[in-house]
Enzyme design. Structure first.
Site, PDB file in Angstrom:
ATOM      1  N   ASP A 103       0.855  -1.185   0.000  1.00 17.69           N
ATOM      2  CA  ASP A 103       0.000   0.000   0.000  1.00 17.69           C
ATOM      3  C   ASP A 103       0.901   1.249   0.000  1.00 17.69           C
ATOM      4  O   ASP A 103       1.933   1.265  -0.661  1.00 17.69           O
ATOM      5  CB  ASP A 103      -0.956  -0.065   1.199  1.00 17.69           C
ATOM      6  N   TYR A 145     -12.214   7.286  -3.588  1.00 20.31           N
ATOM      7  CA  TYR A 145     -11.956   7.367  -2.154  1.00 20.31           C
ATOM      8  C   TYR A 145     -10.773   8.262  -1.804  1.00 20.31           C
ATOM      9  O   TYR A 145     -10.810   8.988  -0.798  1.00 20.31           O
ATOM     10  CB  TYR A 145     -11.797   5.966  -1.544  1.00 20.31           C
ATOM     11  N   TYR A 228      -2.664  10.336   2.494  1.00 21.80           N
ATOM     12  CA  TYR A 228      -3.619  10.931   1.538  1.00 21.80           C
ATOM     13  C   TYR A 228      -3.419  12.407   1.254  1.00 21.80           C
ATOM     14  O   TYR A 228      -3.302  12.817   0.100  1.00 21.80           O
ATOM     15  CB  TYR A 228      -5.055  10.625   1.992  1.00 21.80           C
ATOM     16  N   HIS A 288      -6.219  -6.856  -2.434  1.00 26.41           N
ATOM     17  CA  HIS A 288      -5.356  -5.791  -1.914  1.00 26.41           C
ATOM     18  C   HIS A 288      -4.619  -6.245  -0.655  1.00 26.41           C
ATOM     19  O   HIS A 288      -3.550  -5.729  -0.336  1.00 26.41           O
ATOM     20  CB  HIS A 288      -6.214  -4.560  -1.612  1.00 26.41           C
TER      21      HIS A 288
END
Length: 311
Positions: A103, A145, A228, A288
């Protein structure tokens, strides 16, 4: 074997980090988590590499889980984690390690290896290929998202409607699917979750409780900033070159594979312009969270790869 994992606090760059370790081998393997993960996401891999003769180390990034929060999380970027990784190796007196990441942890791993190639024997990543393409929000609907979570206050309000445990359950369940999580105009990301959907079969209530307790401690403030809200912050050169031996383990049911251009970038070999010594292994059923879903397969791939590196 879980009870054999040792936990400690290690001070790095002025912050106390929660570090988990197992194994006494002379060669170290350092694991980097993503979101909504934590050190615990690597439990299967840590035990396997320790049994294979390596020293396995996983930690909670600053601001995550039991690690200390920096004073001003909103000023942080992934580059702070690059310094943290090198600082942790220094604090543990490790001159060179194998790096395993997934990730956003993979993005941090690539950047760390690009800046400090001499500190790593090899880099193994899951789900995110090296390269500047990263995440191109503009190619996806506005309910994507990542775009939603980059908007100040939006995820806080969305997550805040639920207990922490429900937020983790919802994200783990949603992000195990092969579709990219995208909300409609009248929805938030949490609204995509159907309460009748069970946990993935490889993710137990005990696992969920462990994650929830760690995020209960840290909250989501740092996680929303890094990765993010700092994804588009320019940190150093965009031209990241990975000169270490590298392995990408790609689950073909990972929703990231459906990000625009990603599959072609990997399969065409364009990714090797960035990482010339990259090997790629595909796992057809891999999601994932392939390392938790199919741990034996992922463990085998990791151990075979690190075993063949001459250091």
């Amino acid at each position: 074997m879980m009870e054999k994992i040792q936990h400690s606090e290690v001070k790095v760059k002025g912050l106390k980090l929660h570090v988990a370790e197992i194994g006494t081998g002379s060669k170290a393997v350092l694991f980097l988590h993503g979101f909504p993960e934590i050190w615990y996401t690597w439990r299967h891999q840590m035990i396997a590499v320790a049994n294979a003769g390596y020293r396995a180390i996983a930690f909670d990034f600053r601001g995550y889980g039991l690690s200390q929060q920096p004073a001003e999380p909103e000023k942080e970027t992934m580059y702070d984690l690059v310094h943290e990784i090198v600082g942790l190796l220094d604090a543990l007196n490790i001159t060179k390690a194998f790096l395993v990441a997934k990730d956003f942890g993979a993005i941090v791993a690539y950047r760390t290896a690009a800046v400090h190639p001499e500190r790593f024997c090899a880099v193994i990543t899951l789900g995110i290929p090296p390269g500047p393409y990263a995440i191109q929000n503009y190619l996806l609907p506005k309910g994507f998202y990542v775009t939603r979570w980059q908007e100040p206050g939006r995820a806080e309000a969305d997550f805040g409607r639920f207990p922490v445990k429900s937020v983790i359950r919802n994200i783990y369940t949603l992000f195990s699917k092969s579709e990219v999580p995208i909300a409609a105009d009248d929805q938030e990301i949490m609204d995509l979750f159907n309460s009748s959907t069970p946990l993935p079969p490889w993710f137990s209530e005990e696992d969920l409780a462990t994650y929830a307790s760690l995020y209960q401690n840290s909250g989501f403030r740092y996680a929303l900033q890094v990765p993010y809200r700092s994804l588009n912050v320019k940190i150093g050169s965009r031209d990241v070159k990975i000169t270490n031996p590298a392995l990408l383990i790609m689950g073909e049911k990972d929703y990231v594979f459906k990000f625009p251009g990603t599959e072609d970038y990997i399969r065409s070999g364009a990714v090797k312009n960035v990482a010339p010594y990259l090997e790629i292994t595909y796992i057809p059923e891999g999601s994932h969270f392939v390392h938790e879903q199919l741990p034996d397969k992922v463990n085998q791939l990791i151990i075979e790869f690190i075993d063949k590196q001459s250091i």
